[in-house]
Design a protein around this motif. Structure first.
Motif, mmCIF file in Angstrom:
data_model
loop_
_atom_site.group_PDB
_atom_site.id
_atom_site.type_symbol
_atom_site.label_atom_id
_atom_site.label_comp_id
_atom_site.label_asym_id
_atom_site.label_seq_id
_atom_site.Cartn_x
_atom_site.Cartn_y
_atom_site.Cartn_z
ATOM 1 N N GLU A 7 0.833 -1.204 0.000
ATOM 2 C CA GLU A 7 0.000 0.000 0.000
ATOM 3 C C GLU A 7 0.866 1.251 0.000
ATOM 4 O O GLU A 7 1.909 1.296 0.658
ATOM 5 N N GLU A 8 0.386 2.266 -0.705
ATOM 6 C CA GLU A 8 1.107 3.539 -0.699
ATOM 7 C C GLU A 8 1.086 4.125 0.714
ATOM 8 O O GLU A 8 0.178 3.845 1.499
ATOM 9 N N ASN A 9 2.102 4.878 1.021
ATOM 10 C CA ASN A 9 2.244 5.547 2.317
ATOM 11 C C ASN A 9 2.291 4.583 3.503
ATOM 12 O O ASN A 9 2.044 4.987 4.631
ATOM 13 N N SER A 10 2.596 3.319 3.235
ATOM 14 C CA SER A 10 2.702 2.347 4.328
ATOM 15 C C SER A 10 4.156 2.249 4.783
ATOM 16 O O SER A 10 5.081 2.613 4.058
ATOM 17 N N LYS A 11 4.339 1.729 5.988
ATOM 18 C CA LYS A 11 5.701 1.498 6.486
ATOM 19 C C LYS A 11 6.428 0.501 5.590
ATOM 20 O O LYS A 11 7.618 0.624 5.348
ATOM 21 N N ALA A 44 7.653 2.264 2.459
ATOM 22 C CA ALA A 44 8.776 3.137 2.809
ATOM 23 C C ALA A 44 10.043 2.326 3.047
ATOM 24 O O ALA A 44 11.136 2.720 2.614
#
Length: 151
Positions: free
Chosen positions: A94-98, A101
């Motif tokens: 998922e985007e913006n997930s740990k 990242a």
């Protein structure tokens, strides 16, 4: 024959019904090493990966790996369904997930440090005798100890 990143990128952009935010080449094949082509696929939500998307991926020769992955879906394309010798792996996060990242930061660190890349390559060579499950677990442990904890 192993697919190229560009071929996989085009396939995913054209194939999946759910919005694909980004498709990124990660892993050792970025550095012209041999091995499984790892592709990070960023989507708005893992729930956006519908049954229809999975069927489309199956038609393109990708099959979902069903073991405990945390906050990601993994699909593999195989050279042989008998030996389960992988040629390409999709790591869907998922985007913006740990998790996203961590993948992006890990890849950046490997790109910036030849020494770190060589350490990882040597480590993988040292564990190459392990069965697939143990090999993947050991690689994850290496990343956790050598990359995630250095942030």
């Amino acid at each position: 024959m192993h697919p190229t990143f560009n071929e996989i990128h085009q396939l995913l952009i054209n194939l999946l019904d759910s919005p694909v935010i980004d498709v990124i080449h990660v892993g050792s094949t970025v550095f012209n090493e041999t091995g499984v082509l790892d592709v990070l696929v960023i989507v708005p939500s893992l729930h956006a990966m519908t049954t229809l998307d999975e069927k489309r991926l199956n038609q393109a020769g990708f099959y979902r790996l069903h073991h405990p992955y945390h906050k990601k879906c993994v699909f593999s394309q195989f050279n042989s369904l008998t030996s389960l010798d992988e040629k390409c792996r999709l790591l869907i996060v998922e985007e913006n997930s740990k998790k996203a990242a961590l993948y992006l930061e890990s890849q950046h660190m490997l790109e910036q440090s030849r020494e770190l890349r060589n350490q990882f390559k040597d480590y993988k060579t040292g564990i190459s005798h392990l069965i697939k499950k143990d090999y993947e677990s050991a690689k994850s442990d290496w990343f956790r100890m050598n990359i995630a904890n250095k942030r």
